[in-house]
Design a protein around this motif. Structure first.
Motif, mmCIF file in Angstrom:
data_model
loop_
_atom_site.group_PDB
_atom_site.id
_atom_site.type_symbol
_atom_site.label_atom_id
_atom_site.label_comp_id
_atom_site.label_asym_id
_atom_site.label_seq_id
_atom_site.Cartn_x
_atom_site.Cartn_y
_atom_site.Cartn_z
ATOM 1 N N LEU A 136 0.826 -1.204 0.000
ATOM 2 C CA LEU A 136 0.000 0.000 0.000
ATOM 3 C C LEU A 136 0.863 1.258 0.000
ATOM 4 O O LEU A 136 0.560 2.243 -0.691
ATOM 5 C CB LEU A 136 -0.935 -0.006 1.210
ATOM 6 C CG LEU A 136 -2.056 -1.053 1.185
ATOM 7 C CD1 LEU A 136 -2.614 -1.285 2.584
ATOM 8 C CD2 LEU A 136 -3.169 -0.624 0.242
ATOM 9 N N PHE A 137 1.956 1.215 0.746
ATOM 10 C CA PHE A 137 2.843 2.384 0.827
ATOM 11 C C PHE A 137 3.596 2.590 -0.493
ATOM 12 O O PHE A 137 3.820 3.731 -0.917
ATOM 13 C CB PHE A 137 3.829 2.225 1.985
ATOM 14 C CG PHE A 137 4.630 3.470 2.274
ATOM 15 C CD1 PHE A 137 4.016 4.597 2.788
ATOM 16 C CD2 PHE A 137 5.994 3.506 2.031
ATOM 17 C CE1 PHE A 137 4.745 5.754 3.058
ATOM 18 C CE2 PHE A 137 6.738 4.647 2.296
ATOM 19 C CZ PHE A 137 6.102 5.774 2.805
ATOM 20 N N ASN A 138 3.969 1.496 -1.151
ATOM 21 C CA ASN A 138 4.645 1.629 -2.442
ATOM 22 C C ASN A 138 3.724 2.252 -3.487
ATOM 23 O O ASN A 138 4.164 3.055 -4.317
ATOM 24 C CB ASN A 138 5.163 0.274 -2.922
ATOM 25 C CG ASN A 138 6.498 -0.090 -2.291
ATOM 26 O OD1 ASN A 138 7.205 0.766 -1.767
ATOM 27 N ND2 ASN A 138 6.848 -1.365 -2.332
ATOM 28 N N VAL A 139 2.442 1.886 -3.474
ATOM 29 C CA VAL A 139 1.482 2.522 -4.382
ATOM 30 C C VAL A 139 1.362 4.006 -4.038
ATOM 31 O O VAL A 139 1.360 4.870 -4.926
ATOM 32 C CB VAL A 139 0.105 1.831 -4.302
ATOM 33 C CG1 VAL A 139 -0.925 2.590 -5.155
ATOM 34 C CG2 VAL A 139 0.205 0.384 -4.764
ATOM 35 N N TYR A 140 1.270 4.315 -2.762
ATOM 36 C CA TYR A 140 1.196 5.699 -2.263
ATOM 37 C C TYR A 140 2.377 6.512 -2.813
ATOM 38 O O TYR A 140 2.210 7.639 -3.301
ATOM 39 C CB TYR A 140 1.216 5.660 -0.734
ATOM 40 C CG TYR A 140 1.184 6.979 -0.023
ATOM 41 C CD1 TYR A 140 -0.014 7.515 0.449
ATOM 42 C CD2 TYR A 140 2.364 7.681 0.235
ATOM 43 C CE1 TYR A 140 -0.041 8.718 1.148
ATOM 44 C CE2 TYR A 140 2.358 8.885 0.914
ATOM 45 C CZ TYR A 140 1.145 9.411 1.375
ATOM 46 O OH TYR A 140 1.120 10.591 2.054
ATOM 47 N N LYS A 141 3.583 5.940 -2.748
ATOM 48 C CA LYS A 141 4.783 6.641 -3.220
ATOM 49 C C LYS A 141 4.784 6.791 -4.743
ATOM 50 O O LYS A 141 5.151 7.849 -5.267
ATOM 51 C CB LYS A 141 6.035 5.881 -2.773
ATOM 52 C CG LYS A 141 6.301 5.954 -1.279
ATOM 53 C CD LYS A 141 7.485 5.088 -0.877
ATOM 54 C CE LYS A 141 8.796 5.612 -1.452
ATOM 55 N NZ LYS A 141 9.954 4.785 -1.008
ATOM 56 N N ALA A 142 4.369 5.741 -5.442
ATOM 57 C CA ALA A 142 4.379 5.801 -6.905
ATOM 58 C C ALA A 142 3.431 6.874 -7.423
ATOM 59 O O ALA A 142 3.763 7.623 -8.355
ATOM 60 C CB ALA A 142 4.001 4.435 -7.482
ATOM 61 N N VAL A 143 2.258 6.967 -6.818
ATOM 62 C CA VAL A 143 1.267 7.947 -7.249
ATOM 63 C C VAL A 143 1.770 9.364 -7.006
ATOM 64 O O VAL A 143 1.460 10.292 -7.769
ATOM 65 C CB VAL A 143 -0.076 7.696 -6.527
ATOM 66 C CG1 VAL A 143 -1.071 8.825 -6.776
ATOM 67 C CG2 VAL A 143 -0.678 6.363 -6.989
ATOM 68 N N ARG A 144 2.590 9.546 -5.970
ATOM 69 C CA ARG A 144 3.112 10.872 -5.615
ATOM 70 C C ARG A 144 4.488 11.154 -6.212
ATOM 71 O O ARG A 144 5.120 12.151 -5.874
ATOM 72 C CB ARG A 144 3.156 11.010 -4.083
ATOM 73 C CG ARG A 144 1.765 11.176 -3.497
ATOM 74 C CD ARG A 144 1.699 10.812 -2.022
ATOM 75 N NE ARG A 144 0.344 11.047 -1.527
ATOM 76 C CZ ARG A 144 -0.690 10.215 -1.753
ATOM 77 N NH1 ARG A 144 -0.491 9.113 -2.460
ATOM 78 N NH2 ARG A 144 -1.897 10.482 -1.276
ATOM 79 N N HIS A 145 4.978 10.267 -7.051
ATOM 80 C CA HIS A 145 6.262 10.454 -7.731
ATOM 81 C C HIS A 145 7.408 10.549 -6.736
ATOM 82 O O HIS A 145 8.340 11.357 -6.889
ATOM 83 C CB HIS A 145 6.221 11.700 -8.625
ATOM 84 C CG HIS A 145 7.265 11.680 -9.699
ATOM 85 N ND1 HIS A 145 7.817 12.826 -10.223
ATOM 86 C CD2 HIS A 145 7.873 10.654 -10.358
ATOM 87 C CE1 HIS A 145 8.718 12.516 -11.131
ATOM 88 N NE2 HIS A 145 8.764 11.206 -11.238
#
Length: 540
Positions: A136-145
């Motif tokens: 979930l955190f990796n998706v969070y980071k990817a979406v925020r560049h």
């Protein structure tokens, strides 16, 4: 623990406190609690209806059919889904089975030339608390560049977010005294943190919906999407989903499923192994539905699977929806000049060309090295971003075609391979991993599902081997494990320590327990997720 009444949330693993605090803000927990409170009873009703349907099939001997009650939906040729967003017009090749907790592989996929990424919290993921938080955190980071060198979310492959299916429970959160549905836990966190940003960047939020069995379940997801859009201030129809038709019952309701989700769907997906396993799940007690050796007799060229794929393409394209195919599990050897490399690529190309010619708009690969050659295959044999203009009006699939099993028997090789994959999947879960590479291809819960389903069914119907006429029994399976499979798996897993050997012994015990159950366990992942040995092995 939280300060929100009625909500209990377990403390995070020690090394994930920052990630946990970032994700589980007070506002997010409040949103999750409202989502779960609103829909939990409806989820329970879905599971009860599934159980009632299974009982009815077992007791009555009835088989599924195209319902007369919904024939008006199928017969109406005019209705369409809302147009597919521009970024999803081309779905030629997506990366599949990508557990987002695997940061290295996630980054490679983000930097790849694939059209999309199946961000998989389901089939290819083992849902430990650590894995869910990391993913979930990796998706969070990817979406925020936030990942260095990774492309902006508006330019990266599209994230196709796949929460767990209805059968899975999240043990680390309770709302009003009950553990919460894994699907709502994953979906809620993904959409709360990323929904608006993805929409603003014309990149989502897009989802995969696993293991849907009826249009009633599709209606529930549609209600969840509409509720979410209102809560988060998203425009109606912003959330889009691809439904995986991986259950034989859902095949008879594909029009109805699209209709229920017509504001929120992208299309349907077909996959070979979960779909094949569903025949054992629903009709395993009937000898007429004996599924032959999958390694020899089951592939997309067989009539019962080809009919299912062609009906899916026809149904989708008639409604303006994309029809996507399953995942290529093959791993290409590193030596591109080897005969093995060319042999594997030739086989993959032949099977995928069959899907392209059937009208499929795209499919998935595990090996990133397959992205380019399969994209080129699409360009060689199609005229644009998709095949929505291929209406397949020549197709007329009957109930009999969908329900007729392929001919064939059971080989000793096929039996051994199913046992090996089943045991290795359990062993993988005991180490917190949701998929593994074995004999040149990736194996996940879908292949584990068909493997253990076939072994259970062959024991139940006491089939005989083609090789030597031995009957498949519990005793034969135990003998095969002790006479060679155990040693083979010890070598494969490099089980050198006492702990490693104990873990393999545990995996063997659990697998043997599953395949000799009187009543067929519906999903191996559900079984494992409730197994005290698994819970203890993955506890922080």
């Amino acid at each position: 623990m939280t300060m929100i009444p009625g909500v209990e949330l377990e403390d995070p693993p020690r090394d994930l406190k920052f990630e946990h605090q970032t994700l589980f803000t007070t506002d997010c927990i409040q949103f999750l609690a409202e989502l779960i409170t609103t829909f939990d009873c409806k989820v329970e009703k879905v599971l009860l209806q599934r159980a009632a349907t299974k009982i009815h099939l077992d007791v009555s001997g009835d088989l599924p059919e195209f319902s007369s009650l919904t024939s008006h939906i199928r017969d109406d040729k005019e209705w369409k889904i809302l147009p597919v967003p521009e970024r999803l017009q081309n779905r030629h090749v997506d990366v599949g089975d990508l557990a987002p907790c695997d940061t290295e592989r996630f980054l490679k996929a983000l930097k790849s030339d694939a059209q999309g990424i199946q961000v998989d919290f389901d089939d290819g993921n083992c849902p430990t608390y650590s894995n869910q938080i990391k993913g979930l955190f990796n998706v969070y980071k990817a979406v925020r560049h936030h990942f260095k060198d990774a492309p902006h979310i508006s330019e990266a492959p599209v994230l196709m977010l796949r929460p767990r299916a209805w059968n899975m429970i999240e043990h680390n959160m309770m709302v009003q005294g009950k553990e919460v549905p894994g699907a709502l836990f994953d979906y809620g966190l993904l959409v709360y943190h990323n929904g608006k940003l993805l929409f603003e960047n014309k990149s989502g939020p897009f989802f995969y919906l696993s293991k849907i069995e009826s249009h009633h379940e599709a209606r529930l997801w549609n209600d969840i999407f509409a509720w979410t859009e209102e809560k988060l201030g998203l425009r109606r129809g912003s959330i889009k989903a691809t439904v995986l038709i991986e259950n034989v019952l859902a095949t008879f309701e594909m029009d109805e499923i699209l209709y229920e989700l017509r504001e929120h769907t992208l299309g349907l997906n077909c996959g070979i192994w979960d779909y094949s396993a569903s025949f054992v799940n629903k009709f395993g007690n009937h000898s007429a539905f004996l599924l032959p050796d999958r390694s020899k007799y089951v592939n997309m060229e067989k009539p019962f699977l080809r009919s299912y794929m062609e009906l899916l393409v026809q149904t989708c394209h008639r409604r303006g929806a994309l029809a996507t195919g399953g995942m290529t599990a093959a791993i290409l050897p590193s030596d591109k000049g080897s005969s093995q490399y060319h042999s594997i690529l030739e086989k993959v190309t032949r099977l995928k060309l069959l899907e392209i010619k059937a009208g499929i708009d795209g499919f998935l690969v595990y090996d990133l090295e397959l992205i380019k050659p399969l994209q080129e295959l699409f360009l060689q044999h199609t005229n644009g971003k998709n095949q929505l203009d291929v209406l397949r009006e020549d197709v007329s699939v009957t109930r009999t075609e969908l329900l007729t099993m392929p001919s064939g028997g059971v080989t000793l090789h096929g039996l051994k391979y199913n046992i090996e994959v089943g045991i290795l999947f359990v062993a993988s879960w005991l180490t917190g991993k949701g998929h593994f590479i074995y004999q040149g291809q990736v194996e996940d819960s879908a292949t584990a599902e068909i493997s253990r389903s076939q072994v259970w069914q062959w024991v139940r119907h006491q089939v005989t081997l083609e090789d030597d006429s031995r009957m498949v029994t519990r005793g034969l399976i135990r003998d095969l494990v002790e006479e060679g499979i155990r040693v083979k798996l010890v070598d494969f897993l490099q089980s050198n320590t006492t702990k490693d050997k104990e873990r393999l012994n545990t995996a063997i015990s659990i697998f043997l327990e599953v395949v000799q159950k009187r009543d067929f366990p519906e999903f191996i992942t559900t079984y494992l997720n409730l197994e005290h040995t698994f819970l203890a092995s993955t506890a922080e």
